[in-house]
Design a protein around this motif. Structure first.
Motif, PDB file in Angstrom:
ATOM      1  N   ASP A 150       4.635   8.283  -7.576  1.00  0.00           N
ATOM      2  CA  ASP A 150       4.988   9.535  -6.900  1.00  0.00           C
ATOM      3  C   ASP A 150       6.272   9.399  -6.078  1.00  0.00           C
ATOM      4  OD1 ASP A 150       3.022  11.076  -8.010  1.00  0.00           O
ATOM      5  OD2 ASP A 150       1.639  10.895  -6.322  1.00  0.00           O
ATOM      6  N   ASN A 151       7.304   8.831  -6.721  1.00  0.00           N
ATOM      7  CA  ASN A 151       8.658   8.682  -6.172  1.00  0.00           C
ATOM      8  C   ASN A 151       8.804   7.610  -5.092  1.00  0.00           C
ATOM      9  OD1 ASN A 151       9.932  10.657  -7.833  1.00  0.00           O
ATOM     10  ND2 ASN A 151       8.870  12.209  -6.611  1.00  0.00           N
ATOM     11  N   TYR A 152       7.806   6.804  -4.858  1.00  0.00           N
ATOM     12  CA  TYR A 152       7.906   5.708  -3.900  1.00  0.00           C
ATOM     13  C   TYR A 152       7.687   4.375  -4.611  1.00  0.00           C
ATOM     14  CZ  TYR A 152       8.016   8.977  -0.042  1.00  0.00           C
ATOM     15  OH  TYR A 152       8.389   9.984   0.813  1.00  0.00           O
ATOM     16  N   GLY A 153       8.220   3.319  -4.015  1.00  0.00           N
ATOM     17  CA  GLY A 153       8.006   1.972  -4.531  1.00  0.00           C
ATOM     18  C   GLY A 153       9.085   1.471  -5.471  1.00  0.00           C
ATOM     19  N   ARG A 154      10.048   2.312  -5.838  1.00  0.00           N
ATOM     20  CA  ARG A 154      11.097   1.913  -6.779  1.00  0.00           C
ATOM     21  C   ARG A 154      11.932   0.738  -6.286  1.00  0.00           C
ATOM     22  NH1 ARG A 154      11.660   5.689 -10.805  1.00  0.00           N
ATOM     23  NH2 ARG A 154      11.212   7.847 -10.261  1.00  0.00           N
ATOM     24  N   MET A 155      12.117   0.643  -4.986  1.00  0.00           N
ATOM     25  CA  MET A 155      13.074  -0.318  -4.453  1.00  0.00           C
ATOM     26  C   MET A 155      12.491  -1.693  -4.168  1.00  0.00           C
ATOM     27  SD  MET A 155      15.479   2.212  -2.274  1.00  0.00           S
ATOM     28  CE  MET A 155      14.217   3.372  -1.763  1.00  0.00           C
ATOM     29  N   PHE A 156      11.214  -1.893  -4.426  1.00  0.00           N
ATOM     30  CA  PHE A 156      10.682  -3.249  -4.323  1.00  0.00           C
ATOM     31  C   PHE A 156      11.321  -4.082  -5.419  1.00  0.00           C
ATOM     32  CE2 PHE A 156       6.775  -0.977  -2.660  1.00  0.00           C
ATOM     33  CZ  PHE A 156       6.961  -1.366  -1.347  1.00  0.00           C
ATOM     34  N   LYS A 157      11.787  -5.278  -5.083  1.00  0.00           N
ATOM     35  CA  LYS A 157      12.434  -6.107  -6.105  1.00  0.00           C
ATOM     36  C   LYS A 157      11.422  -6.696  -7.085  1.00  0.00           C
ATOM     37  CE  LYS A 157      12.564 -10.322  -3.363  1.00  0.00           C
ATOM     38  NZ  LYS A 157      13.388 -11.380  -2.834  1.00  0.00           N
TER      39      LYS A 157
ATOM     40  N   LEU B  28       4.435  -0.638 -10.318  1.00  0.00           N
ATOM     41  CA  LEU B  28       5.570  -0.056  -9.597  1.00  0.00           C
ATOM     42  C   LEU B  28       6.468  -1.182  -9.127  1.00  0.00           C
ATOM     43  CD1 LEU B  28       5.242  -0.579  -6.324  1.00  0.00           C
ATOM     44  CD2 LEU B  28       3.620   1.252  -6.515  1.00  0.00           C
ATOM     45  N   GLY B  29       7.668  -0.783  -8.707  1.00  0.00           N
ATOM     46  CA  GLY B  29       8.663  -1.742  -8.238  1.00  0.00           C
ATOM     47  C   GLY B  29       9.724  -1.971  -9.287  1.00  0.00           C
ATOM     48  N   HIS B  30      10.840  -2.534  -8.868  1.00  0.00           N
ATOM     49  CA  HIS B  30      11.955  -2.840  -9.765  1.00  0.00           C
ATOM     50  C   HIS B  30      12.395  -1.588 -10.542  1.00  0.00           C
ATOM     51  CE1 HIS B  30      14.035  -6.617 -10.799  1.00  0.00           C
ATOM     52  NE2 HIS B  30      14.500  -5.904 -11.782  1.00  0.00           N
ATOM     53  N   GLY B  31      12.383  -0.451  -9.838  1.00  0.00           N
ATOM     54  CA  GLY B  31      12.787   0.819 -10.434  1.00  0.00           C
ATOM     55  C   GLY B  31      11.634   1.746 -10.778  1.00  0.00           C
ATOM     56  N   LEU B  32      10.461   1.202 -10.980  1.00  0.00           N
ATOM     57  CA  LEU B  32       9.278   1.998 -11.327  1.00  0.00           C
ATOM     58  C   LEU B  32       8.624   2.546 -10.061  1.00  0.00           C
ATOM     59  CD1 LEU B  32       8.241  -0.801 -13.652  1.00  0.00           C
ATOM     60  CD2 LEU B  32       8.462   1.514 -14.522  1.00  0.00           C
ATOM     61  N   ASP B  33       8.083   3.766 -10.153  1.00  0.00           N
ATOM     62  CA  ASP B  33       7.557   4.401  -8.954  1.00  0.00           C
ATOM     63  C   ASP B  33       6.109   4.860  -9.080  1.00  0.00           C
ATOM     64  OD1 ASP B  33       7.762   7.863  -9.037  1.00  0.00           O
ATOM     65  OD2 ASP B  33       8.325   6.648 -10.761  1.00  0.00           O
TER      66      ASP B  33
ATOM     67  N   GLN C 137       1.099  -4.377  -9.539  1.00  0.00           N
ATOM     68  CA  GLN C 137       0.150  -3.603 -10.342  1.00  0.00           C
ATOM     69  C   GLN C 137      -0.916  -3.020  -9.431  1.00  0.00           C
ATOM     70  OE1 GLN C 137      -1.634  -6.105 -13.301  1.00  0.00           O
ATOM     71  NE2 GLN C 137      -3.062  -7.049 -11.875  1.00  0.00           N
ATOM     72  N   LEU C 138      -1.440  -1.883  -9.864  1.00  0.00           N
ATOM     73  CA  LEU C 138      -2.467  -1.195  -9.098  1.00  0.00           C
ATOM     74  C   LEU C 138      -3.710  -2.079  -9.042  1.00  0.00           C
ATOM     75  CD1 LEU C 138      -3.232   1.402  -7.618  1.00  0.00           C
ATOM     76  CD2 LEU C 138      -3.902   2.358  -9.821  1.00  0.00           C
ATOM     77  N   LYS C 139      -4.130  -2.394  -7.828  1.00  0.00           N
ATOM     78  CA  LYS C 139      -5.274  -3.288  -7.620  1.00  0.00           C
ATOM     79  C   LYS C 139      -6.598  -2.555  -7.695  1.00  0.00           C
ATOM     80  CE  LYS C 139      -6.979  -6.718  -4.338  1.00  0.00           C
ATOM     81  NZ  LYS C 139      -6.705  -7.390  -3.063  1.00  0.00           N
ATOM     82  N   ASP C 140      -6.633  -1.335  -7.166  1.00  0.00           N
ATOM     83  CA  ASP C 140      -7.886  -0.594  -7.078  1.00  0.00           C
ATOM     84  C   ASP C 140      -8.121   0.325  -8.272  1.00  0.00           C
ATOM     85  OD1 ASP C 140      -5.918   1.240  -6.469  1.00  0.00           O
ATOM     86  OD2 ASP C 140      -6.787   1.868  -4.568  1.00  0.00           O
TER      87      ASP C 140
ATOM     88  N   VAL D 215       0.863  -1.184   0.000  1.00  0.00           N
ATOM     89  CA  VAL D 215       0.000   0.000   0.000  1.00  0.00           C
ATOM     90  C   VAL D 215       0.896   1.230   0.000  1.00  0.00           C
ATOM     91  CG1 VAL D 215      -1.789   1.287   1.225  1.00  0.00           C
ATOM     92  CG2 VAL D 215      -1.838  -1.216   1.231  1.00  0.00           C
ATOM     93  N   LEU D 216       0.696   2.109  -0.971  1.00  0.00           N
ATOM     94  CA  LEU D 216       1.429   3.369  -1.065  1.00  0.00           C
ATOM     95  C   LEU D 216       0.433   4.489  -1.296  1.00  0.00           C
ATOM     96  CD1 LEU D 216       4.446   2.480  -3.381  1.00  0.00           C
ATOM     97  CD2 LEU D 216       4.508   2.889  -0.943  1.00  0.00           C
ATOM     98  N   HIS D 217       0.559   5.554  -0.521  1.00  0.00           N
ATOM     99  CA  HIS D 217      -0.319   6.719  -0.653  1.00  0.00           C
ATOM    100  C   HIS D 217      -1.800   6.316  -0.691  1.00  0.00           C
ATOM    101  CE1 HIS D 217       3.187   9.172  -1.292  1.00  0.00           C
ATOM    102  NE2 HIS D 217       3.492   8.565  -2.419  1.00  0.00           N
ATOM    103  N   GLY D 218      -2.152   5.311   0.112  1.00  0.00           N
ATOM    104  CA  GLY D 218      -3.543   4.882   0.187  1.00  0.00           C
ATOM    105  C   GLY D 218      -4.010   4.015  -0.973  1.00  0.00           C
ATOM    106  N   ARG D 219      -3.124   3.685  -1.897  1.00  0.00           N
ATOM    107  CA  ARG D 219      -3.485   2.836  -3.054  1.00  0.00           C
ATOM    108  C   ARG D 219      -2.892   1.438  -2.854  1.00  0.00           C
ATOM    109  NH1 ARG D 219      -4.813   6.107  -7.642  1.00  0.00           N
ATOM    110  NH2 ARG D 219      -5.977   4.296  -8.323  1.00  0.00           N
ATOM    111  N   THR D 220      -3.641   0.407  -3.196  1.00  0.00           N
ATOM    112  CA  THR D 220      -3.197  -0.974  -3.025  1.00  0.00           C
ATOM    113  C   THR D 220      -2.673  -1.531  -4.342  1.00  0.00           C
ATOM    114  OG1 THR D 220      -4.836  -1.294  -1.278  1.00  0.00           O
ATOM    115  CG2 THR D 220      -3.910  -3.288  -2.287  1.00  0.00           C
TER     116      THR D 220
END
Length: 180
Positions: free
Chosen positions: A164-171, A157-162, A175-178, A5-10
């Motif tokens: 709003d500048n968060y989530g890049r470091m997830f290996k 997001l993840g694996h470099g993709l963000d 995908q956006l669920k909501d 969950v990032l910025h209230g989005r799952t």
């Protein structure tokens, strides 16, 4: 993790890191073979491509030149339709074979603009290598020469993709669920 969950989005797990890593290794073999003896300049587009670029360069394992540039066209989950140059390429592109290293081809807007710009700067050839591509989202006339994986048209997001500048470091990639 199955969800984040990032910025209230799952976001839910979409691609595990090992699937991405294997596809990147295969792509690296193609690039190594295709550009051997051609002295390419790999231009990694920051910030998103940093993980992909690192994995790709290690897997290529050749003495190719690498440069970095930064452009921005996204805000939140969508493109602004405007490309902003944050950090230009500092190496001369005059007469060079250039390979743009990008994390994701979505609408194609950024790559369309960069290809045109790099030719204006004197590049002899401009190729695109992308970790991911969303063919259903493409809105610009851009040819991606090298793609590790094609994916569906979902916000990720993840694996470099963000997001709003968060989530890049997830290996892994999520995908956006909501998403409506």
């Amino acid at each position: 993790m199955r969800e984040v969950v990032l910025h209230g989005r799952t976001f839910e797990l979409y691609l595990e890191a090992e699937v991405v890593n294997q596809a990147v290794r295969q792509l690296a073999l193609r690039l190594k073979e295709d550009f051997k003896g051609r002295d390419p300049l790999f231009v990694c587009i920051m910030n998103g491509s940093f993980m992909f670029a690192s994995e790709l360069m290690y897997a290529i394992d050749e003495d190719f030149e690498v440069a970095f540039a930064r452009y921005s066209s996204y805000e939140g989950t969508s493109s602004t339709g405007q490309l902003r140059e944050v950090m230009p390429v500092t190496q001369s592109l005059e007469g060079r074979v250039v390979v743009i290293v990008e994390d994701l081809i979505d609408t194609g807007f950024t790559m369309h603009c960069l290809q045109k710009r790099f030719y204006e700067l004197g590049a002899k050839e401009v190729h695109i290598a992308s970790m991911l591509s969303k063919p259903a989202a493409l809105k610009c006339d851009v040819k991606t020469d090298y793609i590790a994986l094609e994916i569906e048209n979902k916000f990720i997001l993840g694996h470099g993709l963000d997001y709003d500048n968060y989530g890049r470091m997830f290996k892994d990639i999520y995908q956006l669920k909501d998403e409506a």
